[in-house]
Design an enzyme around this catalytic site. Structure first.
Site, PDB file in Angstrom:
ATOM      1  N   ASN A  51      32.964  14.760 119.656  1.00 52.53           N
ATOM      2  CA  ASN A  51      34.140  15.568 119.807  1.00 52.53           C
ATOM      3  C   ASN A  51      34.575  16.241 121.307  1.00 52.53           C
ATOM      4  OD1 ASN A  51      35.809  18.118 118.580  1.00 52.53           O
ATOM      5  ND2 ASN A  51      34.737  17.405 116.853  1.00 52.53           N
ATOM      6  N   ARG A  52      35.010  17.358 121.302  1.00 53.93           N
ATOM      7  CA  ARG A  52      35.542  17.840 122.513  1.00 53.93           C
ATOM      8  C   ARG A  52      34.721  18.710 123.412  1.00 53.93           C
ATOM      9  NH1 ARG A  52      39.012  17.290 118.426  1.00 53.93           N
ATOM     10  NH2 ARG A  52      40.726  16.150 118.926  1.00 53.93           N
TER      11      ARG A  52
ATOM     12  N   HIS B  30      34.735  12.776 122.755  1.00 58.64           N
ATOM     13  CA  HIS B  30      34.008  11.599 122.221  1.00 58.64           C
ATOM     14  C   HIS B  30      33.365  10.872 123.303  1.00 58.64           C
ATOM     15  CE1 HIS B  30      35.158  12.460 118.275  1.00 58.64           C
ATOM     16  NE2 HIS B  30      35.993  11.984 118.105  1.00 58.64           N
TER      17      HIS B  30
ATOM     18  N   HIS C 280      31.740   7.864 113.208  1.00 55.44           N
ATOM     19  CA  HIS C 280      33.000   8.262 112.916  1.00 55.44           C
ATOM     20  C   HIS C 280      33.938   7.400 111.882  1.00 55.44           C
ATOM     21  CE1 HIS C 280      37.217   9.806 114.407  1.00 55.44           C
ATOM     22  NE2 HIS C 280      36.327  10.801 114.817  1.00 55.44           N
TER      23      HIS C 280
ATOM     24  N   TYR D  97      35.786   6.373 108.786  1.00 58.72           N
ATOM     25  CA  TYR D  97      37.012   7.114 107.889  1.00 58.72           C
ATOM     26  C   TYR D  97      36.964   6.440 106.566  1.00 58.72           C
ATOM     27  CZ  TYR D  97      39.895   7.793 112.204  1.00 58.72           C
ATOM     28  OH  TYR D  97      40.174   8.384 113.612  1.00 58.72           O
TER      29      TYR D  97
ATOM     30  N   ASP E  24      40.358  19.288 110.782  1.00 60.74           N
ATOM     31  CA  ASP E  24      39.948  18.710 112.066  1.00 60.74           C
ATOM     32  C   ASP E  24      38.928  19.760 112.524  1.00 60.74           C
ATOM     33  OD1 ASP E  24      39.039  16.933 114.080  1.00 60.74           O
ATOM     34  OD2 ASP E  24      40.766  17.117 115.272  1.00 60.74           O
TER      35      ASP E  24
ATOM     36  N   GLN F 148      31.999  17.819 111.265  1.00 62.58           N
ATOM     37  CA  GLN F 148      33.349  17.835 111.663  1.00 62.58           C
ATOM     38  C   GLN F 148      34.082  17.273 110.457  1.00 62.58           C
ATOM     39  OE1 GLN F 148      34.647  19.457 114.221  1.00 62.58           O
ATOM     40  NE2 GLN F 148      36.599  18.910 114.340  1.00 62.58           N
TER      41      GLN F 148
ATOM     42  N   GLU G 295      31.696  13.802 110.122  1.00 64.93           N
ATOM     43  CA  GLU G 295      31.024  13.688 111.391  1.00 64.93           C
ATOM     44  C   GLU G 295      29.791  14.686 111.559  1.00 64.93           C
ATOM     45  OE1 GLU G 295      33.888  13.390 114.616  1.00 64.93           O
ATOM     46  OE2 GLU G 295      35.400  13.569 113.176  1.00 64.93           O
TER      47      GLU G 295
END
Length: 339
Positions: free
Chosen positions: A72-73, A98, A168, A170, A239, A272, A299
């Site tokens: 993440n950020r 990431h 990560h 999907y 998100d 997340q 996540e």
């Protein structure tokens, strides 16, 4: 049973059990496919992936990859550790996301060991890589346990640094890229985190009660996506970090179409939830485009930007001689009707 092969310069490893079949790639220690029986007994691949292996190097979607050193950020790509400020690459708006430009998702891992039901990938990250202090050695083990895929993470450093690894993938339990709004989601979470227009966790936590983020009982994902909630509009979908109240069955995802149910357990305190808002029609499996909101990521990890929010109390700080360990398990209800 475990098999390996070389394809297009990549190493692929396939684990086959009676309930699950999983294929991995050394680039990003990526989960390429995960097959589960549906309610009619047919095998369904429940994870999205690119049409070509080479696309995993080209695109920034992180499909199925291990994300590191930190998921993440991180605000402005900056953090302070031991009184010294560090600068990471800014690769997502004004922030680092990431792990940076060449994070673990875009590096080849070594396949160091495997058994009949597991494979271990390892990676060496030298001090200064992507701006992080300390040399880091990390290992990711995927293991099949009946209807369960378990991921175990380990990392050790020779100097204080940051670690917040995640996977990560999907998921789409319909077995192909289709609207994720038709899935039902349940989360053992009383609080979620606000994000700003750049997707960064602001540090503000809010009770889910009375909001579009209340998944304490199973709800269709579309109910949140179509709610008009300001936080949904800001993130253009889901998100957001959710803070978990238990480790076992912390999350649950259900497809009415296939009858497949997935339950997520983890040693980590948050997850997340990302509704694939930035997929843009990239070519996927079976030549089908992967459009926005055709998958969902769960996540597991520590809160995004924890180092700047909790500072010296951040649980993403790892010290020499204190290995970082975590696990997450995805368990599937593989019961099906006889044909």
């Amino acid at each position: 049973m475990t098999t390996t092969e070389q394809r297009q310069g990549f190493t692929l490893v396939k684990l086959t059990g009676p309930d699950l079949k999983a294929t991995f790639m050394d680039l990003g220690a990526t989960l390429l496919s995960l097959e589960v029986r549906d309610k009619t007994g047919n095998w369904q691949d429940v994870v999205l992936g690119y049409e070509s292996l080479e696309d995993y190097e080209k695109h920034q979607g992180y499909l199925g990859t291990v994300v590191g050193r930190t998921a993440n950020r991180i605000r402005k790509g900056q953090f302070t550790l031991d009184g010294r400020q560090y600068q990471l690459p800014v690769n997502n708006g004004p922030n680092c996301n990431h792990g940076g430009v060449k994070g673990f998702s875009f590096r080849k891992f070594d396949v160091t060991s495997f058994t009949d039901d597991s494979v271990t990938f390892t990676i060496h990250s030298p001090a200064g890589e992507e701006g992080y202090p300390g040399t880091l050695d990390a290992a990711v083990t995927y293991r099949l346990e009946g209807p369960k895929l378990v991921i175990e993470y380990e990392a050790a450093t020779d100097s204080q640094t940051l670690v917040n690894l995640t996977n990560h993938t999907y998921f789409n339990l319909d077995g192909h890229a289709s609207s994720i709004g038709s899935h039902r989601l349940q989360l053992a979470s009383d609080e979620f985190g606000h994000v700003d227009k750049d997707g960064l966790f602001t540090g503000t936590r809010q009770k889910v009660e009375g909001t579009a983020f209340d998944f304490r009982q199973p709800r269709y994902v579309r109910d949140a996506l179509e709610s008009g909630d300001p936080q949904i509009e800001t993130a253009t979908g889901l998100d957001h970090p959710f803070f978990l109240t238990r480790s076992q069955d912390a999350a649950r995802l259900i497809s009415d179409s296939t009858g497949i149910e997935m339950r997520v357990s983890t040693s980590l305190p948050a997850c997340q939830i990302y509704s694939a808002n930035y997929l843009g029609g990239q070519p996927g499996k079976d030549h089908l485009p992967m459009n926005r909101q055709t998958g969902i990521c769960i996540e597991t990890g520590y809160a995004p930007d924890d180092i700047n929010i909790e500072k010296e109390n951040s649980r993403t700080i790892v010290k020499k001689g204190e290995p970082w360990k975590a696990w997450t398990a995805f368990e599937f209800d593989t019961a099906y009707e006889s044909k």
